[in-house]
Design a protein around this motif. Structure first.
Motif: not given
Length: 497
Positions: A165-168, A223-228, A248-256, A267-271
């Motif tokens: 992302q910063p390399l863009k 190494r560790w890194r915190c996600l936004p 590159t997608h982490l999918l998290v399902t739940g009830h809102s 992971l590619h855009t860190n968003e």
């Protein structure tokens, strides 16, 4: 004498009369020529506009022209010096303020206005940043100067995805190479071609003194890194969630507060962003990751056990339906074995423990049932113990018995299990809950879980075991420590891209 003076006086009078008559005639001729004044002006203008060669019959004009040429050269030299000073000041004294930009942009205009039209001073060259930006947008400019584009793509492919992302922001050429357009990304395609793989273990664990936050662990560089922070509402943040990986997608399902919701971390855009809703709302389902797909099957929907299945395509970001399972089940587990999506164990619609399993055959687009694939279900009532803890390393299926915390290996030919030995933690007090049991590369990772001390305490460590080097479940090595957590793992997913 008097006669001569009289004759002279008469001659003077006659001469005066002739002068008066000539002046009057000239005035009359000038008045008669007023009608042709415009034509005379046009002819005079045309005559002045035509450059005349210097008259070579007079040496004085030669010298004057020579002096004019010398003075013109001096003026041009002084204007060039002034232009260079203006250019250097505009580059060095550049300021983001509007007043400073206005003053630096006005200086070259003032210098050009002070010069004559016949000999303009050369315009200052553009700034270096403008040249780089213009050059990077051209197709003929290489990605990295001095290298071929293929070599440059290989170099960019070796850079971890979290830095893309910063390399863009380097230039437009890099932005184009690192951006996915119509399911195509030059750098990601080169990573696949070169066999470049990057492993991340995503964890959502119990936090000691702060809000729960997703973390990613790199086992290669430790190494560790915190996600936004996920921008979800309070309802989703506090509910039971399930996770899976697709590309590159982490999918998290739940009830809102608005119902079943799927959040997607790239992971590619860190968003973070909201993914499309599943074709059928579900929880307590089986899931598995395979390349760009994340598979989901079974589960519970509004209190009913369901048999539907679907998969998520990370390239199209859409859900695709799959045929229904043979048996409706929840509290089940999923894995990819021999490039097939397996669903193992669980609880049926009559709350019975299911010992069978089934796999999805993509070539025939159907499910094939495997009887007695999970006999441990007879001693592990679903709901009271965690779903089957399964992991696949090099097409070999392993499982941890939640009641005894024994590691077992599955034999595909005989449909049987062989015990290998204990895992690092007993986890008997928690019945298998709160522990991550995943395949990471060529090893099995045990993350968190109950400690050997019991009394509800958990271990904040990560251990790994390489099946290819060990015949039995001994020789577990310590990988690392879990940061800022008590060791209870809510969600765990592994991404290898």
């Amino acid at each position: 004498m008097e006669g001569q003076s009289e004759v002279q006086e008469q001659k003077r009078k006659a001469t005066g009369k002739r002068r008066l008559s000539s002046s009057s005639s000239s005035r009359s001729s000038s008045s008669s020529s007023n009608g042709n004044a415009s034509a005379d002006v046009e002819m005079a203008t045309a005559t002045l506009s035509v450059p005349k060669e210097p008259c070579r019959s007079f040496s004085g004009r030669k010298r004057s022209n020579h002096k004019n040429k010398k003075s013109a050269k001096k003026d041009a030299a002084s204007r060039n010096t002034q232009g260079e000073c203006v250019e250097s000041s505009s580059v060095v004294d550049a300021s983001p303020s509007q007043e400073a930009n206005r003053s630096t942009s006005q200086s070259p205009l003032d210098a050009s206005e002070s010069s004559t039209v016949s000999d303009p001073s050369p315009a200052p060259e553009p700034e270096v940043a403008m040249v780089v930006a213009a050059a990077s947008s051209r197709e003929d400019v290489p990605i990295i100067p001095g290298l071929s584009d293929n070599t440059a793509l290989v170099i960019l492919a070796l850079i971890p995805l979290s830095y893309h992302q910063p390399l863009k922001r380097v230039c437009k050429k890099w932005q184009r190479c690192l951006t996915t357009v119509e399911s195509t990304n030059e750098v990601l395609d080169m990573r696949k071609f070169q066999g470049v793989k990057e492993t991340w273990v995503f964890l959502l664990a119990s936090a000691r003194q702060q809000r729960q936050q997703w973390r990613a662990f790199d086992p290669v560089y430790n190494r560790w890194r915190c996600l936004p922070q996920c921008p979800c509402d309070y309802t989703f943040n506090s509910c039971d969630k399930e996770s899976a990986v697709a590309g590159t997608h982490l999918l998290v399902t739940g009830h809102s507060s608005t119902g079943t919701t799927v959040w997607r971390y790239d992971l590619h855009t860190n968003e973070w962003g909201k993914a499309a809703k599943m074709l059928q709302s579900r929880c307590l389902f089986a899931s598995a990751s395979h390349g760009k797909y994340a598979y989901f099957a079974g589960g519970s929907c509004e209190g009913s056990v369901i048999s539907s299945a679907e998969r998520y395509n990370s390239q199209t970001r859409k859900w695709e339906p799959l045929p229904d399972l043979h048996v409706s089940r929840k509290w089940c587990s999923g894995c990819i074995l021999d490039n097939k999506f397996f669903v193992i164990g669980g609880q049926g619609s009559e709350k019975q423990a299911l010992t069978s399993g089934e796999y999805y055959d993509e070539s025939e687009n159907r499910w094939v049932i495997v009887e007695n694939m999970w006999p441990a279900a007879r001693t592990q009532p679903p709901g009271q113990t965690a779903p089957p803890l399964v992991a696949v390393v090099k097409d070999q299926l392993y499982a941890a018995d939640a009641s005894t915390m024994e590691l077992n290996a599955y034999h595909k030919g005989t449909n049987t299990w062989r015990p290998l030995g204990p895992v690092p933690y007993r986890s008997v007090d928690a019945s298998g809950w709160g522990m991550g049991f995943k395949a990471v590369g060529d090893e099995i990772f045990v993350i968190g879980g109950s400690s050997d001390r019991g009394n509800g305490t958990f271990c904040d460590q990560i251990h790994a075991w390489p099946p290819a080097q060990m015949q039995n479940a001994d020789g577990w090595r310590l990988v690392g420590q879990l940061p800022n957590t008590s060791g209870f793992i809510y969600n765990c997913a592994v991404m290898i891209v």
